[in-house]
Motif scaffolding. Sequence first.
Motif, PDB file in Angstrom:
ATOM      1  N   HIS A  48      -9.333   0.315  -1.126  1.00 36.22           N
ATOM      2  CA  HIS A  48      -9.840   1.078   0.024  1.00 36.22           C
ATOM      3  C   HIS A  48     -10.607   2.302  -0.468  1.00 36.22           C
ATOM      4  CE1 HIS A  48      -6.560  -0.523   2.996  1.00 36.22           C
ATOM      5  NE2 HIS A  48      -7.570  -1.355   2.863  1.00 36.22           N
ATOM      6  N   ASP A  60      -5.815   2.806  -2.426  1.00 40.75           N
ATOM      7  CA  ASP A  60      -6.622   3.524  -1.446  1.00 40.75           C
ATOM      8  C   ASP A  60      -6.949   4.889  -2.062  1.00 40.75           C
ATOM      9  OD1 ASP A  60      -7.192   5.411   0.675  1.00 40.75           O
ATOM     10  OD2 ASP A  60      -6.470   3.924   2.118  1.00 40.75           O
ATOM     11  N   HIS A 105      -5.081   7.876  -0.533  1.00 43.74           N
ATOM     12  CA  HIS A 105      -3.657   7.958  -0.881  1.00 43.74           C
ATOM     13  C   HIS A 105      -3.469   8.285  -2.365  1.00 43.74           C
ATOM     14  CE1 HIS A 105      -2.641   6.827   3.082  1.00 43.74           C
ATOM     15  NE2 HIS A 105      -3.061   5.588   2.988  1.00 43.74           N
ATOM     16  N   ARG A 151      -9.658  12.357   6.487  1.00 43.50           N
ATOM     17  CA  ARG A 151     -10.557  11.453   5.747  1.00 43.50           C
ATOM     18  C   ARG A 151     -12.012  11.710   6.133  1.00 43.50           C
ATOM     19  NH1 ARG A 151      -8.087   5.652   4.463  1.00 43.50           N
ATOM     20  NH2 ARG A 151      -5.894   6.185   4.316  1.00 43.50           N
ATOM     21  N   GLU A 170     -12.365   2.528   4.649  1.00 42.39           N
ATOM     22  CA  GLU A 170     -11.282   2.705   5.624  1.00 42.39           C
ATOM     23  C   GLU A 170     -11.136   4.175   5.985  1.00 42.39           C
ATOM     24  OE1 GLU A 170      -6.640   1.387   6.152  1.00 42.39           O
ATOM     25  OE2 GLU A 170      -7.191   2.558   4.404  1.00 42.39           O
ATOM     26  N   GLU A 185       0.826  -1.218   0.000  1.00 40.58           N
ATOM     27  CA  GLU A 185       0.000   0.000   0.000  1.00 40.58           C
ATOM     28  C   GLU A 185       0.857   1.263   0.000  1.00 40.58           C
ATOM     29  OE1 GLU A 185      -2.914   0.375   3.213  1.00 40.58           O
ATOM     30  OE2 GLU A 185      -4.018   1.854   2.016  1.00 40.58           O
TER      31      GLU A 185
HETATM   32 ZN    ZN Z   1      -5.716   2.188   3.024  1.00 39.87          ZN
END
Ligand code: ZN
Length: 277
Positions: free
Chosen positions: A199, A173, A176, A216, A245, A141
């Motif tokens: 994610h 994700d 990210h 987030r 997440e 990740e």
């Molecule tokens: Zn993640």
Amino acid sequence: MKICFNEATTLKNSNLEKDLELCEKYGYDLIEIRLDKLREYLQDHKVEDLYNFFQTHRIKPYAFNALEFITFRNNEDYEELKKDLDFLCKIGTEINCSKIVVVPSFDVGDFTRKQIKEESVRVLNDLADIAENYGMELAFEFVGYPNCSVNTLDQAYEIVTEVGRSNVGLVIDCFHFHAMNSKLEDLKKVDPKKIFIFHIDDCEDIPPGMLRDNHRLLPGDGVIKLDSILKVLKEIGYDEMVSVELFRPEYWKWDAEKLIKVAKEKTELVVKKYFDF
Ligand code: ZN
């Protein structure tokens, strides 16, 4: 598309036992188990209890989160990391949870992209040798922070492609991806079989490089172009799973049940435009 719950979402307001009950109640298909919550659970439970839970419920385990700072470690720390990997591999085989999220290191110093790639490939191969013995897979990740050694999709995919093993893939994700300006053109080039985990999340409108996990938001509540990402995933043929997440301290003050319920509703609302469940 299967719906998964990542336990970071309720990091401070729930535990594994409670997450499992609530996720089953609200109809999640899968759960990503956090290493810290697993350790806490095992203080007064056995691995067998976890196995039995999954045998008698609809929800299934999908991945463990996470082995962090995997690269540029000193020998002593690296041995500890391998112990954690071994621990997760053993439990993974017992409860049929075959994936482990692995995260590159931060603040490693002035290494070039080439040097970072070499170190990441070396470590991933070494850890994948161990995981392979157990039939386990590693999901690498990238983290969209400026000080993470691997912080964009193209950089992470180059590493995973160089490793070239069936048991090493990617975590993508959305946070990210957005946070360091990863590109949709790069996502279009990804082999969907190499996306081990997806994610989903959203975030506040803060410039790239300044975004952190605490910014987030629930899917659909922020500025990430989730529609564009989902559209590309559909185009390239990815339809395995989506895991919500969130790491927002504000949400950890909510009642866990409310958060688990709302997180699923919001995820479905965003994802259903492109995928069936
Ligand atoms: Zn993640």
